[in-house]
Scaffold this motif. Structure first.
Motif, PDB file in Angstrom:
ATOM      1  N   PRO A  75       0.796  -1.234   0.000  1.00 20.18           N
ATOM      2  CA  PRO A  75       0.000   0.000   0.000  1.00 20.18           C
ATOM      3  C   PRO A  75       0.828   1.285   0.000  1.00 20.18           C
ATOM      4  O   PRO A  75       0.486   2.223  -0.725  1.00 20.18           O
ATOM      5  CB  PRO A  75      -0.813  -0.107   1.299  1.00 20.18           C
ATOM      6  N   PHE A  93      -7.288   9.573  12.648  1.00 19.03           N
ATOM      7  CA  PHE A  93      -6.509   9.230  13.835  1.00 19.03           C
ATOM      8  C   PHE A  93      -7.088  10.014  15.006  1.00 19.03           C
ATOM      9  O   PHE A  93      -6.818  11.208  15.154  1.00 19.03           O
ATOM     10  CB  PHE A  93      -5.030   9.550  13.633  1.00 19.03           C
TER      11      PHE A  93
ATOM     12  N   GLU B 180      -2.659   0.123   9.152  1.00 19.49           N
ATOM     13  CA  GLU B 180      -3.009  -0.043   7.748  1.00 19.49           C
ATOM     14  C   GLU B 180      -3.276   1.301   7.090  1.00 19.49           C
ATOM     15  O   GLU B 180      -2.793   1.584   5.989  1.00 19.49           O
ATOM     16  CB  GLU B 180      -4.243  -0.937   7.644  1.00 19.49           C
ATOM     17  N   MET B 181      -4.022   2.155   7.803  1.00 21.43           N
ATOM     18  CA  MET B 181      -4.343   3.468   7.239  1.00 21.43           C
ATOM     19  C   MET B 181      -3.070   4.293   7.081  1.00 21.43           C
ATOM     20  O   MET B 181      -2.904   5.014   6.095  1.00 21.43           O
ATOM     21  CB  MET B 181      -5.332   4.188   8.167  1.00 21.43           C
ATOM     22  N   THR B 182      -2.166   4.179   8.036  1.00 22.83           N
ATOM     23  CA  THR B 182      -0.911   4.921   7.945  1.00 22.83           C
ATOM     24  C   THR B 182      -0.137   4.494   6.701  1.00 22.83           C
ATOM     25  O   THR B 182       0.400   5.336   5.971  1.00 22.83           O
ATOM     26  CB  THR B 182      -0.062   4.680   9.206  1.00 22.83           C
ATOM     27  N   ALA B 184      -1.483   3.225   4.013  1.00 21.36           N
ATOM     28  CA  ALA B 184      -2.230   3.665   2.838  1.00 21.36           C
ATOM     29  C   ALA B 184      -2.004   5.145   2.554  1.00 21.36           C
ATOM     30  O   ALA B 184      -2.318   5.628   1.478  1.00 21.36           O
ATOM     31  CB  ALA B 184      -3.721   3.386   3.031  1.00 21.36           C
TER      32      ALA B 184
END
Lengths: 238, 613
Positions: A75, A93, B180-182, B184
Motif C-alpha cells: 500500500p 486518527f 493499515e491506514m498509515t 495507505a
C-alpha cells in the motif's frame, strides 16, 4: 476517453477468507475524469477500492496506474505513486489533532498533480481551519469526513479513491462535499468515487460503472445511467 | 517517619528503572502489536555491555556515562536487527507464534551471553562521582539512586517531546492507532517498525546499563525484568506511555512498602495487584479497548472424527506402546514415560488453544500444582501413591477453577497476560513459602509405592492413566461441550446468541485443562522423584506451547506428536551439547518461520494438496 487511461483495472478478483467478493472487475479512469462506481450494499465497491490500494492479501488480476503494473505493490508504494485512498469508515486518527492528521498524510510534491499545503486545504475546508488543534476523536462525522479527504490530499495524489464520501452525512454537508469534489476536479484530479447515492454521484461524475455481485454490469456516461431506468431497477433499486 | 521517606525514595528508584524498560516495551507493542519477550534480553545485554564498557572506560564520569549510552545504543541496534531478520516476517502471524519467536530469541541470547560473559554474577564499577550517599532526615540514601529518580521523569519528558513535536513521533502515534491506514497514506511501515524496535530496545538497554553500579549482573535478569515490565504495561494499559509511567510508580511503591508489610509474599503482591486492576479496568489504567482483538491462531477446517481404520489408530498406538517394555531397556522406558506425561500436558493446553482459542501463557502453573500436590501428599502427609495421584488433578483443577474465573473475563493478549500472572503467583508461592514447599530446594524423595516402583510398572501405569485422560479429552472435543467451546472460539457473539454461555464454557474448559495438566504433573513428580519451582516457571509454560505449536493447533493428534518430537529433540540435544538453549531457541524460531500451521497441519496440507492434484 482517448489514449491510455490513468488507472486501468482488468479482471480484478478478491476474496475475504473463502468468500469470493470480486469475480473479475474491469474499469478505467481517464485523466481528469470522475468515474462513479455505483452498486448496492455488498456489491463489491469498497472491496474494489481496497484491492486497488493493495490492502487485500487475496487478490488477482491486473491494476495499472500511469501505465505501470501496481498489482503486486504494498500500500505505501501505491500511495507514493499518486493514488490517494479515502476509506469509507474515515479512519481519522482520533488521538491526533487536525494538524497532526494532515502531517501524517504529507508527501513530497509530485509533478503533474496539484500541490497541497495545510493552508490551501484550510481554504478549501474552512471548518477545519477553525479546529486545527482539536483531536480527531472530538469531531463530528462530517468534519471527520472532510479531514479524511484533506489528509489524503496532503499526499498530492493524481487519483483519488473515494469510498462513499456522502454516507451518513447531513444533506448540507453532502452539498459541501459535492462542491469540494468539483473544485478538486477543476484542479485536474481524477477521481474514482464509490456511491450508493445516485443523486450525489450524478452531481459530480462524468461516467458510471455499475457493479453487482463482484462484476461490472454497465459502463457508460453518467447521463446514460440516469436515463436507463431498466439498469437502475435491475442493479441499484433496493 | 524518615524511614518511610527513604523507603518511598527507594520505591521511586525502582520505579525509574521499571519505567525505562516498560516504556520501551509499551512503545514496541503499541506499533507492532507484538508482545516482545526478548525485551528483557535487551535489558540484560545492556547491563552486560554496560559492565564491559564500565570496566574499560568507566573510571571517569565521561567514560562511565558514555559507556551507558553506548550500551543503550548497542541494545537498540540489536533490537533493530531482530526486527529486520525476524519480526518483519511475523506481523501477520497469530500472536502465539510472535510470542514464541521472541521467546526463542530469549533462549538464544541467554546462551550467547553466558558464552561471552560466563555464568558467574558480575559486580560492576560504581559510578564515578556518585559513590557516596546523602543523608535525608538522618537516613542514608545512595546518591546514584537519586540520579535514577530524576532520570525517569526526564526520559518521559524526552519521549513525550519526541512523540508530539517531531514528524517521526506523529507517524508512530498514527501507526499505533491504525497501521493499515498509515501505510495507505504512503508511510513505509517497515522503516517505522525498525525505528520503533531500535528505540524500545535502546530504552531497555539503558535501563540495564544503569543497573551496573547497583546490582550484580547475571543471566537471570532477562526473565525477571520482562515479567515485571509486562505487569507494568498491562496495568498501565498496553501501548500507553503515560500509563506505563503511572503503573511504574505504583508498582515501585508497592514493592518498597510491600516488603515491610508482607515480606513473605512480595512477589505475589505485584501479580495480585495486576489481576485486580485487570478485573476492575479491563484495558489497564490508561489503556483503550482494542479495536480488533488479536486472534489465537487460525483454527483451520473444522475437526472431523476419523472413521474406518484411522479411528482405531490411537488404540493401536496404545497397544503398541504397551508392548514396548518387552524389548526396550530402562533408559528408553524412562524417556517414554516422560514423553507420555508431556503428551497429556500438551493435549490439555491444546484443549484451550486449539478448541477454545485461548492462548494460555501460564499452563505450567497447573502442571506444577499437580506435581506439588502429589509430592506434598506423598511426603508431608505420607499418603499412598494412588491417593497422592488422585490429589494432583484435584489441586490442578482447583487452581485452574480460581484463576480461570479471572482469566476468561478477558480475551486475546490480556488473557495470555492474566494466565502468565497467575502462573507467576503460583511460582512465587512455591519459591517463597519455604516452610511448606522447600523453596528452590524443592521436595525430594517422591517415590512410587513398591508395586509401581519398577520402571515397567510405572510406565504402564502412566500409559494407562494418560491414555485414559487423552481419550476423555478427545471425547470432550466431539461432545456438545466441545462444539460449544469451538463456537465460542469462532464467533463469541453468535455463540451467545444461540444460547451458549461462552464465558462459562471457557471457564469449565480452563478447569478441565488444569486438572488434566495436574494429573500429568502428579505423574511427573513420581517419575522424577522430586519437584522444583521451575516446574511452574515461564520456560515450562513455553515448553508446552512449543509442543502444541510443533504439532499444530489444528488437529487433536498435533499436541501428542508435538510433545513426542519436542521431548526426543530436547533429550537428544541435551546429551550432545551444553548450548541446548541456543539450539532450542533456533529450533523455535525456525519452526515459527517455516511451519506457521505446525508440523501436523503442514503434513495434512501436503496430503490434501496431493489429493487435489
Amino acid at each position: 476517453m482517448t489514449g491510455e487511461p490513468l488507472l486501468r483495472v482488468q479482471g480484478l478478483q478478491a476474496w475475504y477468507g473463502r468468500a469470493h467478493i470480486l469475480a473479475g472487475v474491469d474499469l478505467a479512469v481517464g485523466r481528469g475524469e470522475v468515474l462513479a462506481l455505483v452498486g448496492r450494499n455488498g456489491a463489491g465497491k469498497s472491496t474494489t477500492m481496497k484491492a486497488v490500494m493493495g490492502l487485500l492479501d487475496a487478490r488477482a488480476g491486473s491494476v495499472t496506474f500511469e501505465g505501470r503494473d501496481v498489482s503486486a505493490l504494498p500500500p505505501h508504494r501505491i500511495a507514493r505513486l499518486g493514488i490517494g485512498y479515502v476509506p469509507e469508515d474515515r479512519r481519522v486518527f482520533t488521538e491526533l489533532t487536525v494538524e497532526e492528521n494532515l502531517e501524517v498524510g504529507r508527501q513530497p510534491p509530485r509533478p503533474g498533480a496539484p500541490h497541497w499545503t495545510p493552508e490551501k486545504l484550510y481554504a478549501l475546508f474552512p471548518n477545519l481551519a477553525e479546529m486545527r488543534g482539536r483531536r480527531g476523536g472530538r469531531m463530528s462525522g462530517g468534519e471527520q469526513q472532510m479531514l479524511t479527504l484533506a489528509r489524503t490530499l496532503m499526499g498530492n495524489p493524481s487519483l483519488l479513491l473515494l469510498d462513499e464520501p456522502s454516507e451518513g452525512l447531513a444533506p448540507r454537508i453532502v452539498q459541501q462535499m459535492a462542491e469540494a469534489l468539483r473544485a478538486l476536479k477543476a484542479e485536474g484530479l481524477s477521481i474514482l468515487l464509490s456511491e450508493q447515492n445516485l443523486a450525489f454521484a450524478g452531481a459530480v461524475a462524468d461516467r458510471a460503472s455499475v457493479i453487482e455481485k463482484g462484476v461490472i454490469r454497465f459502463d457508460g456516461p453518467m447521463q446514460a445511467l440516469m436515463k436507463e431506468e431498466s439498469i437502475r431497477r435491475a442493479y441499484l433499486a433496493v | 517517619m524518615s524511614f518511610y521517606l527513604v523507603q518511598f525514595l527507594s520505591g521511586l528508584a525502582t520505579a525509574a528503572t521499571l519505567f525505562l524498560v516498560s516504556s520501551g516495551l509499551t512503545i514496541v507493542f503499541g506499533v507492532t502489536r507484538i508482545v516482545n519477550f526478548a525485551h528483557g534480553s535487551f535489558y540484560m545485554l545492556g547491563a552486560y555491555i554496560g559492565w564491559s564498557l564500565a570496566e574499560r572506560i568507566g573510571s571517569t564520569p565521561l567514560g562511565f556515562w558514555g559507556g551507558v549510552l553506548a550500551a543503550a545504543l548497542a541494545a537498540g541496534v540489536l533490537g533493530a536487527v531482530m526486527e529486520v531478520l525476524l519480526l518483519r516476517r511475523l506481523y501477520r502471524s497469530p500472536e502465539l507464534f510472535q510470542l514464541l519467536a521472541t521467546f526463542g530469541v530469549v533462549l538464544v541470547v541467554q546462551d550467547v551471553a553466558s558464552w561471552i560473559w560466563g555464568p558467574e554474577d558480575l559486580l560492576g564499577r560504581r559510578a564515578p562521582g556518585l559513590r557516596g550517599s546523602v543523608e535525608i532526615l538522618d537516613q542514608v540514601f545512595p546518591l546514584y539512586d537519586l540520579v535514577l529518580i530524576a532520570l525517569g521523569p526526564l526520559v518521559l519528558a524526552g519521549l513525550w517531546l519526541m512523540f508530539h513535536r517531531t514528524r517521526w513521533g506523529t507517524l508512530i502515534r498514527a501507526a499505533t492507532q491504525d497501521r493499515e491506514m498509515t501505510a495507505a497514506l504512503g508511510v513505509e511501515p517497515g522503516r517505522l517498525f525498525t525505528g520503533v524496535l531500535f528505540l524500545g530496545s535502546a530504552l531497555a538497554g539503558l535501563g540495564g546499563a544503569l543497573q551496573v553500579p547497583r546490582e550484580a549482573i547475571n543471566l537471570g535478569m532477562d526473565m525477571g525484568i520482562v515479567v515485571e515490565a509486562f505487569v507494568v504495561v498491562v496495568v498501565g494499559g498496553m501501548g500507553s506511555l503515560m500509563g506505563a509511567f503511572v503503573a511504574s510508580l505504583l508498582i515501585g511503591q508497592l514493592q518498597a512498602f510491600g516488603i515491610l508489610v508482607f515480606p513473605e509474599i512480595t512477589l505475589v503482591l505485584v501479580f495480585l495487584f495486576m489481576a485486580v486492576v485487570l478485573v476492575l479496568r479491563p484495558y489497564g489504567l490508561l489503556g483503550r479497548a482494542e479495536e480488533a482483538p488479536p486472534t489465537a491462531a487460525s483454527p483451520g477446517p473444522p475437526l472431523s472424527a476419523s472413521t474406518g481404520i484411522a479411528a482405531w489408530a490411537p488404540l493401536l498406538l496404545l497397544a503398541l506402546l504397551a508392548l514396548v517394555p518387552l524389548f526396550a531397556g530402562e533408559y528408553a522406558l524412562i524417556v517414554l514415560t516422560e514423553l507420555v506425561i508431556l503428551a497429556l500436558f500438551a493435549a490439555s493446553l491444546h484443549l484451550l488453544i486449539g478448541l477454545g482459542g485461548l492462548v494460555s501463557f501460564g499452563h505450567a502453573a497447573y502442571f506444577g500444582l499437580g506435581a506439588y500436590g502429589a509430592a506434598l501428599l506423598a511426603t508431608s502427609w505420607a499418603a499412598p501413591m494412588p491417593l497422592a495421584l488422585a490429589g494432583a488433578p484435584l489441586l490442578g483443577g482447583l487452581g485452574a477453577l480460581i484463576a480461570g474465573w479471572f482469566c476468561v473475563r478477558r480475551s486475546g493478549l490480556y488473557f495470555a497476560m492474566l494466565t502468565l500472572a497467575f502462573a507467576q503467583i503460583a511460582w512465587s508461592v512455591t519459591f517463597q513459602w519455604y516452610g511448606v514447599t522447600g523453596g528452590d530446594n524443592g521436595i525430594l524423595g517422591v517415590w512410587p509405592d513398591p508395586w509401581a516402583s519398577g520402571k515397567t510398572a510405572f510406565y504402564l501405569l502412566t500409559l494407562g492413566l494418560c491414555g485414559g485422560a487423552l481419550f476423555l479429552l478427545r471425547r470432550v472435543a466431539f461432545a456438545p461441550f466441545g462444539y460449544a467451546l469451538r463456537a465460542g472460539r469462532d464467533s463469541p457473539l453468535r455463540a451467545e446468541a444461540v444460547g451458549i454461555d461462552v464465558r462459562r464454557t471457557q471457564w469449565f474448559a480452563f478447569t478441565l485443562a488444569g486438572s488434566a495438566a495436574g494429573l500429568a504433573g502428579g505423574l511427573y513428580a513420581f517419575s522424577k522423584g522430586s519437584v522444583f519451582p521451575t516446574l511452574m516457571s515461564v520456560p515450562t509454560s513455553v515448553d508446552a506451547l512449543v509442543m502444541v505449536l510443533m504439532g499444530g493447533v489444528q488437529t487433536l493428534a498435533g499436541p501428542v506428536v508435538g510433545a513426542a518430537l519436542f521431548h526426543l529433540l530436547r533429550t537428544e540435544i541435551m546429551s550432545l551439547t551444553d548450548l541446548w538453549r541456543l539450539i532450542l531457541g533456533l529450533v523455535i524460531i525456525g519452526l515459527v518461520l517455516a511451519f506457521p500451521k505446525g508440523v501436523v497441519g503442514f503434513a495434512r496440507d501436503l496430503v490434501q494438496r496431493g489429493r487435489a492434484a
